[in-house]
Design a protein around this motif. Structure first.
Motif, PDB file in Angstrom:
ATOM      1  N   GLN A 143      -6.749  -2.317   1.131  1.00 14.75           N
ATOM      2  CA  GLN A 143      -6.705  -3.607   0.447  1.00 14.75           C
ATOM      3  C   GLN A 143      -8.115  -4.177   0.444  1.00 14.75           C
ATOM      4  OE1 GLN A 143      -4.083  -4.532  -1.059  1.00 14.75           O
ATOM      5  NE2 GLN A 143      -4.491  -6.639  -1.677  1.00 14.75           N
ATOM      6  N   LEU A 153       0.838  -1.202   0.000  1.00 17.09           N
ATOM      7  CA  LEU A 153       0.000   0.000   0.000  1.00 17.09           C
ATOM      8  C   LEU A 153       0.871   1.250   0.000  1.00 17.09           C
ATOM      9  CD1 LEU A 153      -2.929  -0.757   2.485  1.00 17.09           C
ATOM     10  CD2 LEU A 153      -2.907  -0.955  -0.005  1.00 17.09           C
ATOM     11  N   ASN A 165       2.950  -8.127   1.419  1.00 15.33           N
ATOM     12  CA  ASN A 165       1.632  -8.146   0.798  1.00 15.33           C
ATOM     13  C   ASN A 165       0.596  -7.600   1.781  1.00 15.33           C
ATOM     14  OD1 ASN A 165       2.683  -9.415  -1.485  1.00 15.33           O
ATOM     15  ND2 ASN A 165       2.357 -11.454  -0.621  1.00 15.33           N
ATOM     16  N   PRO A 166      -0.249  -6.674   1.361  1.00 12.76           N
ATOM     17  CA  PRO A 166      -1.256  -6.128   2.277  1.00 12.76           C
ATOM     18  C   PRO A 166      -2.261  -7.192   2.714  1.00 12.76           C
ATOM     19  CG  PRO A 166      -0.970  -4.714   0.362  1.00 12.76           C
ATOM     20  CD  PRO A 166      -0.275  -6.004   0.060  1.00 12.76           C
ATOM     21  N   PRO A 219      -5.158 -10.157  -5.436  1.00 17.24           N
ATOM     22  CA  PRO A 219      -4.908  -9.028  -4.545  1.00 17.24           C
ATOM     23  C   PRO A 219      -5.216  -7.693  -5.229  1.00 17.24           C
ATOM     24  CG  PRO A 219      -2.844  -9.874  -5.412  1.00 17.24           C
ATOM     25  CD  PRO A 219      -3.918 -10.800  -5.901  1.00 17.24           C
ATOM     26  N   SER A 234      -5.538  -3.549  -4.537  1.00 12.06           N
ATOM     27  CA  SER A 234      -5.289  -2.406  -3.652  1.00 12.06           C
ATOM     28  C   SER A 234      -5.933  -1.166  -4.258  1.00 12.06           C
ATOM     29  CB  SER A 234      -3.790  -2.167  -3.486  1.00 12.06           C
ATOM     30  OG  SER A 234      -3.128  -3.339  -3.047  1.00 12.06           O
TER      31      SER A 234
END
Length: 428
Positions: A226, A156, A205-206, A232, A234
């Motif tokens: 997230q 992020l 990784n968020p 994934p 964001s």
């Protein structure tokens, strides 16, 4: 293709891989491998044999104290405004590139310590997961990397780092009613950001629901969350000073490894809207990391990036690395208005950007602005992660333990959501 993998004795998978399902792998036509990878594969060459073992499991890949934004502008809003008001085009004296530019294109990793550690962890992961990871068919976003190869920042934070030049170029864009000039400034702010955002260090990784709040001294406000686990996703939202512009969109990233490379594919989209209604949509290029196991470790931004202002008929498709007799970081493209060429952009993302021989960006003169993370954010803020805190403190075993706890919570949450969806469908 990929006969190299058939010649080698197969290795068993381990818990390093997060989820193993049909969506983890893709068909051959979507695999991402370089020409160098294909040549190595054809020769049956084992790249990981070139990497020496490193007996430093409790040592991180980077010094946390050296990850701050050193040398960035950290000046009052009035001084930032003066920089914008005094902004002038730069001398168009030469086609310059940063000293870390690779002879064939892109940027090298000048930190030998990072190179050595990254390759050692890469070799360790191939041993644990299996050589399938180097076939180009495995989505690396579904692989759990050892935390010692990561840095104490989440994706992020690194994803919004590209806004660090906005206080100059996008604020300048708000001061002109000329739609074409704004279009050029948005292109400049985007392409020049590669110089600061491209990194050889992997962020965390968020976690699903993780947030970030930040600001710049000029009043720019930054928000991230997230919003999806797999794939994934964001999401980001940025408001310029006095809300004269809004920047929003999302990152949707995949990573795929070849024998001596890693390709990052970003399927995200983004938009800038000015308060008089002008709206510019654009996407992301891909990133190629070559020399991951031997040779020169380097990074290149590759493929196309498209800018569109539908209401005003403006468009520009920049296909990076297609300029004859230039290195792969150069680009040249036309800006069209309703199908007619009205301007040309030329430059390199590690040196300069010209529009019709007028220089809008030169890495020697432009300084990015320091992003300030909010001191009293939400409880879901990325800084509150236990693994990030332990990693920043240098406690690698605790950081790895906390990371696995968080990952297991996410896996369990995902199973609960999937079970709930099945129940809903069954009731219908």
């Amino acid at each position: 293709m990929f006969g190299w993998f058939k010649k080698k004795k197969p290795e068993s998978n381990s818990a390093q891989q997060e989820e193993k399902d049909e969506s983890d792998f893709v068909d051959d036509e979507t695999q991402v491998v370089t020409n160098e990878d294909k040549e190595l594969e054809a020769k049956g060459f084992d790249p990981i044999a070139q990497v020496q073992e490193q007996d430093k499991e409790n040592e991180g890949i980077a010094d946390p104290d050296k990850l701050e934004y050193v040398g960035y502008h950290d000046i009052p809003s009035d001084d930032i405004l003066q920089l914008v008001l005094n902004f002038k085009y730069f001398p168009n004296d030469e086609d310059i590139r940063h000293p870390e530019g690779y002879e064939k294109g892109g940027r090298i990793c000048a930190d030998k310590n990072v190179v050595t550690k990254a390759r050692s962890v890469g070799k360790e992961m191939v041993k644990q997961i299996g050589k399938k990871i180097l076939s180009g068919s495995l989505n690396l976003t579904k692989v759990s990397f050892p935390i010692r190869v990561m840095i104490p920042k989440t994706a992020l934070e690194t994803s919004v780092h590209g806004t660090s030049i906005f206080p100059l170029y996008i604020t300048k864009a708000t001061m002109t009613p000329d739609f074409l000039e704004r279009f050029k400034l948005v292109i400049t702010a985007t392409l020049s950001s590669f110089f600061w955002t491209n990194t050889f260090l992997k962020p965390l990784n968020p976690i699903l629901g993780e947030t970030l709040q930040a600001n710049y001294n000029d009043g720019t406000q930054v928000y991230c969350e997230q919003i999806m686990h797999h794939p994934p996703v964001s999401y980001f939202l940025v408001f310029g000073p006095n809300k004269k512009y809004k920047y929003y969109g999302y990152y949707l990233v995949e990573g795929r490894a070849g024998l001596n490379s890693v390709t990052i594919i970003n399927k995200g989209k983004r938009t800038i809207e000015f308060n008089d209604g002008q709206k510019i949509d654009f996407d992301f290029p891909n990133e190629l990391y070559s020399g991951t196991f031997f040779g020169q470790l380097r990074q290149e931004s590759i493929n196309k990036i498209t800018f569109t202002d539908k209401a005003n008929g403006l468009s520009c498709i920049i296909d990076i690395g297609k300029v004859k007799k230039r290195t792969s970081d150069f680009f040249q493209a036309d800006i069209n208005c309703k199908g007619q060429k009205i301007s040309t952009v030329f430059g390199t993302y590690i040196g300069f950007i010209n529009f019709d021989n007028v220089r809008y960006w030169d890495y020697r003169y432009v300084v990015p602005h320091k992003i300030k993370l909010d001191k009293q954010p939400l409880e879901s803020d990325h800084k509150n992660r236990s693994d990030l805190q332990a990693l920043r403190a240098g406690d690698i075993p605790l950081a790895q333990k906390n990371k696995e706890i968080l990952e297991n919570i996410q896996r369990n949450d995902r199973k609960l959501r999937e079970a709930f969806e099945k129940q809903k469908k069954a009731k219908k």
